[in-house]
Design an enzyme around this catalytic site. Sequence first.
Site, PDB file in Angstrom:
ATOM      1  N   ASN A 157    -130.286 -87.348  56.037  1.00  0.00           N
ATOM      2  CA  ASN A 157    -129.322 -86.544  56.436  1.00  0.00           C
ATOM      3  C   ASN A 157    -127.681 -86.969  56.148  1.00  0.00           C
ATOM      4  OD1 ASN A 157    -127.171 -84.569  57.854  1.00  0.00           O
ATOM      5  ND2 ASN A 157    -128.984 -83.615  58.740  1.00  0.00           N
ATOM      6  N   ALA A 169    -139.053 -94.080  64.841  1.00  0.00           N
ATOM      7  CA  ALA A 169    -139.610 -92.896  65.220  1.00  0.00           C
ATOM      8  C   ALA A 169    -139.958 -92.085  64.071  1.00  0.00           C
ATOM      9  CB  ALA A 169    -138.661 -92.223  66.178  1.00  0.00           C
ATOM     10  N   GLY A 191    -126.171 -88.701  70.414  1.00  0.00           N
ATOM     11  CA  GLY A 191    -125.233 -88.013  69.763  1.00  0.00           C
ATOM     12  C   GLY A 191    -125.128 -88.362  68.258  1.00  0.00           C
ATOM     13  N   GLY A 226    -126.438 -96.909  62.381  1.00  0.00           N
ATOM     14  CA  GLY A 226    -125.505 -96.646  63.553  1.00  0.00           C
ATOM     15  C   GLY A 226    -124.678 -97.747  63.868  1.00  0.00           C
ATOM     16  N   GLU A 227    -124.681 -99.003  63.461  1.00  0.00           N
ATOM     17  CA  GLU A 227    -124.005 -99.954  63.809  1.00  0.00           C
ATOM     18  C   GLU A 227    -122.930-100.581  62.918  1.00  0.00           C
ATOM     19  OE1 GLU A 227    -126.155-102.128  67.380  1.00  0.00           O
ATOM     20  OE2 GLU A 227    -127.545-100.835  65.992  1.00  0.00           O
TER      21      GLU A 227
END
Lengths: 758, 352
Positions: free
Chosen positions: A643, A524, A478, A716-717
């Site tokens: 982004n 990645a 997500g 993310g965290e």
Amino acid sequence: MSPEIASRTTQPRRHGSNSGQPLTRRDGVLKVTGRATYAADNHPEGMLYAVTAISRIARGRVTALDVTAAKAHPGVVEILTPANRPPLSHDPEEKMLPFGFRVEVLQNDGVRYVGQPIALVIAETLEAATEGAALLNPQYEVADARTNLSNGDRFDTASVGIGMPARTAHGDIAVGLAAATHVIEADYVTPAQYHNAMEPHAVVAEWDGDRVTLDMPNQAMALSCASYAAYFGIPAENVLIRSPFLGGGFGSKAILNGPQILAILAARLLKRPVKLALTRAQMYGPVGHRGHTWQKLRIGTDSNGRLTALHHHALCATSSFDEFLEAAANASLPLYESPAILVEHEGLRLDTGTPGPMRAPGEASGSATLEVAMDEAAVACGMDPLEFRLANYAETEPGTGRPFSSKALRECYSEGAKRFGWAGRPIEPRQMRDENGFLVGWGMGTAVFHCPHFPAEARATLRADGTALVETAGADMGQGAWTALAQIAAEALGLDPDQVEFHSGVSSLPDGGIAGGSGHTASAGLALNNAGEDAIAKLAALATADPASPLFGAGNIGVVARSGRLHRLDDDGRSESYVEILARAGQAEVIGTAKAARDQEAAAAHAMFSHGAVFAEVKVDPDLGQIRATRLVGAFAAGRVINPRLVRSQYFGGMIWGASFALHEEAITDHRTGRIMNADLAEYHIPVNADVPSLDAILIEENDPYVNPLGIKGVGEIGITGTVGAVANAVWHATGVRVRRFPIRIEDLIIGWDTSRK
Amino acid sequence: MNRFDYIRPASVPEAVAAAAVPGSTYLAAGTNLLDLMKVGTMRPERVIDITRLPGLDHIEWLADGSVRIGAMVRNSDLAYDARFARTFPAVAEALLSGASAQLRNAATVGGNLMQRTRCAYFHDLASACNRRMAGSGCDARDGENRLHAVLGWSEHCIATHPSDFCVPLVALDAVAEVEGPHGARDIPVDLLHALPGATPERETALAPGELIVALRLPSEAASFSGNARYLKLRERTSYAFAVVSAAAALEIEGGLIRKARIALGGVAAKPWRAREAEAALVDMPASTEAFTKAAELALADALPSGDNAFKIELARRIVVRALNLALEGTPEVMPALPASPFSTTAGATHVA
């Protein structure tokens, strides 16, 4: 349906650099129109449904199951119990490195936590399987449940989290405390919390001989393939995991669990595809959680408000049979300069499912208490909390003196404070009211998260029509991996994102590494970047060696890829399109590949962290004690931003989670039985929209030449860290009541509240 | 869930006849029943679907100024009915403070009256619960009970009634119209829900097979329309059951209270009407002092049933606040956060 199909026509055409652009999600249209295929949306021909029967006791033994009654229910096909469960090739009590946990797959009749699978019912319909499980009517031999400090077994541990040392000492903490003019010492409690991803853990397993296809949400495909292969005694390449979309993972979909293994086993036994999807209640047990912690902090400060000692002790709950200890105290290592820092952990064995990594594991629980303790220390020194943190700013990594690879935390503090309007905040609590008489409080906290980098591989194919196919087995929970990773690849290939077809989310693609630790875009992404560069290098070799090309002989000068053409570095006017180069060479494509990993030398020489500062405003009803977080402003420095739309969204999600940690989330255990009494989304509270009316995330520019060649850290965290403390500190500032237990509850503010102080 | 017969009657008499068979239960929107069936708290053998019964989805204004609401009227439809919301604003506010928009769009008036307790031990089949299984015991009594009852509970059961809607209904003397095997009758909503006593399994005054077909609010209740509020304390701003809640309605004349209505939610196995507190306010000047005294009276018999003494103090405070809000007057427009203490907060623009 895969995202690139829907995305082809939806993205605006961009010129020049596309990374750094706020493209919308390539998979957005699929998701909002319900066409994105999640694991449980798959229904292969002849599929059966599996439902686990789960234990309702915390410790003991199953003495009887009414298999006859369950089997007699119309539609029930088979029931797996410890008595008939087919063998597995790997011992479930044996931990599989690096991330393997001990799992419950009916290896015996023992019960070690509430919610443990004790049978698997397979039926022609979900309803029949569910009723079959209900009819099993288990009988138990019950042992006392160990559920809290008073009856759990404390133990010393050498490691916490995943392989981190349990104790780190810099300087002498006793000397530091003795030298202090102020010492604050306080105990804090953080509760057990459950991931509660919107999408439950699901699998659709289909065997073909000794090959198996698994539709399942998965954050670590390559590792999982190897693990499943070990359980089923087949080569890793015989396991195909398809995980195009995850409805949230937060760490709980990176690790194998018993119910999924049993469903795959059932599919093999019955020679038919089998689907299993956990119910919400079944997600409170075998799929990990954030463990309960009891933490003590001691902070010594001198007369200038500088730390003389920082001591953080964390007692962390784990299960009776495996270890995952929140590395909570480690949150005190990287942030504040102090001549003496001691962090240490202890374990506590309880009859629960094993905790596991949950968004910002360790840091979330540790930052929550550290930032409240720092607030208490600032109060003790009579200093503004921001001024206090600046006075203790670490220019190099505390204790080790290693330089930070980059650290724009000062800018985070100043930009965040400016946007929030921190200046002029009264130091004393209970000084501010809004026009309706509500108590208003402002608090802040520092955010920090490390920047791991996982090995990853990718492939980039430039095609004769000038488009490209890029491939890596990435995972989009997500967060927008489908979009950000494609942007990185397009950038490396000198193409617009809409000319790049991106294949991801299938384990047969090059290993995209783990979507965890906030490291997926960097890991990645670097592989995709390098594969793209490799493809461009191969294309350039074709052109510069071809006398018919305007780029002939530019091999030493070099070329640059831009908008589907290669240009001579020293003469922009001499260029040739990819299409022309490939056509003349008579090649259908050139393929670039890459394996990327972190430069270990740079890693050893630098401390690598993302940083941030979070400012919170809360309002509290002065009579009724209801709390509302009315404003959150976070400023974060996390290296290069691919982004900004997606990054901001990650920060928002993290900050909301932080507010949730501070004010809402808690698994409530009945201590007599070990049962969680609020295992559903009506009673396990997470914020609704109205709980966080205003959010602002500021992206602070940061160039990091060491963290990886792309300069990407991770986002993310980190949003959770800092925020929990900021909200809790704001509650104190509003009310004058210091609550040291999360979540902060109405009665914490009401009990003993002198309402005459209005 | 268990296998059951699904029956869809065409008329109320057919429905009542179908439900006369033991093991039957009525299904309206199912927002509560289906959850209970999924966890196994309810295992009916026959499910009588009343959603297609004709004539139960109207809001009907009667000549005497009272209103008759069909049992199948959806919560949202009732709350957003302009005349209803204007006439009984506290009821509309209570409706909009409950559940989520999606649930309110589905949930029905009759179903809301019949919703079951949220006590976790009632839902957990492994726990003892006298309400679910008579005589089995009450694991909530010494369990996780910080949100349990402080009024009207017994050693046999300390559960609370979760409805918001029912709280102002009880305050305003609403009446449920019931049809059953032995004909039709009216039951005041205040008498519909039972206190546990020694028989917590008897949750309502309904006899087996009886069906609520409509709800009536009397014309006298309309006299409070200018000074009526519902206030609900929650642990998140929306989509949460009440820690405590209160409906307050005043009729004021020349600075004196002529009539007062007070009911509490989240404190007992039924919506709790505070008649003594109401009586103490009559002919008194409307003031915080009078309201505080009323609140003391309303909670005079309150006792913690566990780790929940704080609810008694909160209930007192919410009565005072709700009365003060009622005194200020019914808001011109429904607050963006209905029933929330934060509904007055500037910038609180999110619709809950």
